[in-house]
Design a protein around this motif. Structure first.
Motif, PDB file in Angstrom:
ATOM      1  N   ARG A  85      -4.746  12.458  -8.610  1.00 24.30           N
ATOM      2  CA  ARG A  85      -5.831  11.841  -7.841  1.00 24.30           C
ATOM      3  C   ARG A  85      -6.428  12.904  -6.919  1.00 24.30           C
ATOM      4  O   ARG A  85      -5.726  13.512  -6.110  1.00 24.30           O
ATOM      5  CB  ARG A  85      -5.306  10.673  -7.018  1.00 24.30           C
ATOM      6  CG  ARG A  85      -6.400   9.933  -6.256  1.00 24.30           C
ATOM      7  CD  ARG A  85      -5.812   8.750  -5.474  1.00 24.30           C
ATOM      8  NE  ARG A  85      -6.848   8.072  -4.707  1.00 24.30           N
ATOM      9  CZ  ARG A  85      -7.644   7.116  -5.189  1.00 24.30           C
ATOM     10  NH1 ARG A  85      -7.496   6.720  -6.436  1.00 24.30           N
ATOM     11  NH2 ARG A  85      -8.559   6.554  -4.439  1.00 24.30           N
ATOM     12  N   GLN A 246      -0.569   4.294  -3.483  1.00 27.80           N
ATOM     13  CA  GLN A 246      -1.819   3.594  -3.207  1.00 27.80           C
ATOM     14  C   GLN A 246      -1.867   3.164  -1.742  1.00 27.80           C
ATOM     15  O   GLN A 246      -0.841   2.846  -1.137  1.00 27.80           O
ATOM     16  CB  GLN A 246      -1.962   2.359  -4.096  1.00 27.80           C
ATOM     17  CG  GLN A 246      -2.090   2.681  -5.575  1.00 27.80           C
ATOM     18  CD  GLN A 246      -3.486   3.131  -5.953  1.00 27.80           C
ATOM     19  OE1 GLN A 246      -4.464   2.397  -5.808  1.00 27.80           O
ATOM     20  NE2 GLN A 246      -3.601   4.348  -6.452  1.00 27.80           N
ATOM     21  N   SER A 250      -7.562   2.998  -1.487  1.00 26.31           N
ATOM     22  CA  SER A 250      -7.491   3.772  -2.734  1.00 26.31           C
ATOM     23  C   SER A 250      -8.399   3.249  -3.840  1.00 26.31           C
ATOM     24  O   SER A 250      -8.642   3.950  -4.820  1.00 26.31           O
ATOM     25  CB  SER A 250      -6.044   3.804  -3.251  1.00 26.31           C
ATOM     26  OG  SER A 250      -5.235   4.592  -2.403  1.00 26.31           O
ATOM     27  N   THR A 321      -4.771  12.013   0.503  1.00 32.11           N
ATOM     28  CA  THR A 321      -4.655  10.558   0.549  1.00 32.11           C
ATOM     29  C   THR A 321      -3.186  10.229   0.415  1.00 32.11           C
ATOM     30  O   THR A 321      -2.349  11.149   0.262  1.00 32.11           O
ATOM     31  CB  THR A 321      -5.472   9.898  -0.578  1.00 32.11           C
ATOM     32  OG1 THR A 321      -5.481   8.489  -0.396  1.00 32.11           O
ATOM     33  CG2 THR A 321      -4.915  10.224  -1.950  1.00 32.11           C
TER      34      THR A 321
END
Length: 367
Positions: A85, A246, A250, A321
């Motif tokens: 990601r 997550q 997200s 993230t």
């Protein structure tokens, strides 16, 4: 037949044996050199469940390697085709999608938000696409607007509604730089409205497919699936990697939803070097210093931070993230780049290791 073989084969066989020995020696030497480099880079990397690093110089790959696992609770190893990601590294793809529509005359950089979002706050009439691209919109951070107790992931439309409920900007649009995930979330929705297609479909057909990023995608749960997916990780109380993949934000697409790999990012970097996707005007705008940021001597273009490093022009973007930490740096004047992908949350400032890796791979420095 045997006499012919006997007469001719000895000299040929001798030459063949010599050639094979030379090839084996070269292969061993190359492998030894590569092993040393892999070990040097591995030492410079922070601890992580998995990692992937690539360096390109003069348009050629000079290093590409992956370590660790896709998930700490499984045995699959990370490879150069593993999809991480990208978090905010995704912003360059959102900016590219906008500029593709600008090149086609579908939208203008001076278009204001009221064109795309009816029933918007009055101050949105003063915010342009350019302001969103450069983090100068003054929009509040949507993350700070999420109601306490929220447990379900936000969608782009949820973000839109949170921002629509605001009354005034943090500052007058265009007055200064303030990094904004809100702006890039809205840019994704603008692409969707202007192109009359789902944002993830536009990114796939207009950016990923033309650039040979055949396994990359803008992830939308239930709509598509990430092949060879790396999962994010965090450290537990006993310093073990556990899956932490997550967050509430997200599922928002425009500010950080792309998954990609070293192999696909190699094609993306080549496309940027060749300026093969956008018009000359759009590439100039993308990499022009539109605003001085609040991060030292860095400026911001469209989807990229701009500065110099060791006397060379550098364009870059970091991403972070829950479960992922990433960096893509390009040195466009020498067609060089370094990509670092980690499937773990940030535990230290990237400056602690990123520039040491860049130095090792591109500037032959161990300092």
């Amino acid at each position: 037949m045997s006499k012919t073989f006997s007469d001719l084969s000895r000299s040929r066989l001798g030459r063949l044996v010599c050639l094979v020995l030379v090839m084996l020696l070269c292969t061993r030497t190359a492998r030894a050199d590569n092993t040393v480099t892999v070990e040097k880079v591995e030492v410079l990397l922070p601890p992580s469940a998995g990692a992937a690093v690539m360096a390109i110089d003069d348009g050629k790959v000079v290093f590409k390697h992956a370590w660790g696992n896709l998930r700490s609770d499984r045995t699959e190893s990370c490879t150069v085709t593993t999809n991480f990601r990208l978090a905010s590294v995704s912003k360059q793809f959102t900016a590219t999608a906008i500029l593709l529509l600008v090149d086609r005359g579908v939208i203008g950089l001076d278009d204001t938000l009221d064109r795309f979002f009816p029933e918007c706050p009055e101050y949105w009439c003063r915010i342009s696409v350019h302001h969103l691209l450069t983090h100068t919109s003054g929009l509040p951070d949507y993350e700070k607007l999420i109601p306490e107790g929220t447990t379900l992931q936000l969608t782009d439309l949820n973000v839109l509604e949170l921002l629509r409920a605001t009354i005034e900007p943090l500052f007058e649009p265009g007055a200064k730089f303030a990094y904004s995930n809100s702006g890039y979330a809205l840019l994704g929705l603008i692409v969707e409205a202007a192109a009359d297609r789902p944002f993830q479909d536009f990114i796939q057909s207009e950016i990923f497919e033309p650039t040979g990023m055949n396994r990359s995608l803008l992830y939308v749960a239930g709509m598509n699936r990430v092949p060879e997916r790396a999962y994010g990780h965090e450290l537990d109380a006993e310093n073990h990697w556990i899956v932490g993949d997550q967050s509430l934000t997200s599922a928002v697409r425009g500010d950080g939803g792309v998954y990609s790999s070293l192999d696909d990012l190699q094609n993306w970097i080549a496309t940027l070097d060749q300026e093969a996707l956008l018009s000359d005007s759009s590439y100039t705008k993308m990499f022009s210093p539109h605003v001085r940021t609040d991060r030292g001597q860095q400026d911001y273009g469209y989807g990229w931070f701009l500065d110099t490093y060791r006397g060379e022009r550098r364009v870059m973007h970091a991403g972070g993230t829950r479960g992922f930490t990433l960096m893509l740096q390009r040195f466009p004047d020498r067609h060089a780049a370094v990509v670092i992908l980690l499937n773990r949350s940030a535990l230290e400032p990237p400056a602690d290791y990123v520039e040491r890796i860049v130095d090792c791979l591109l500037f032959q420095s161990d300092e």
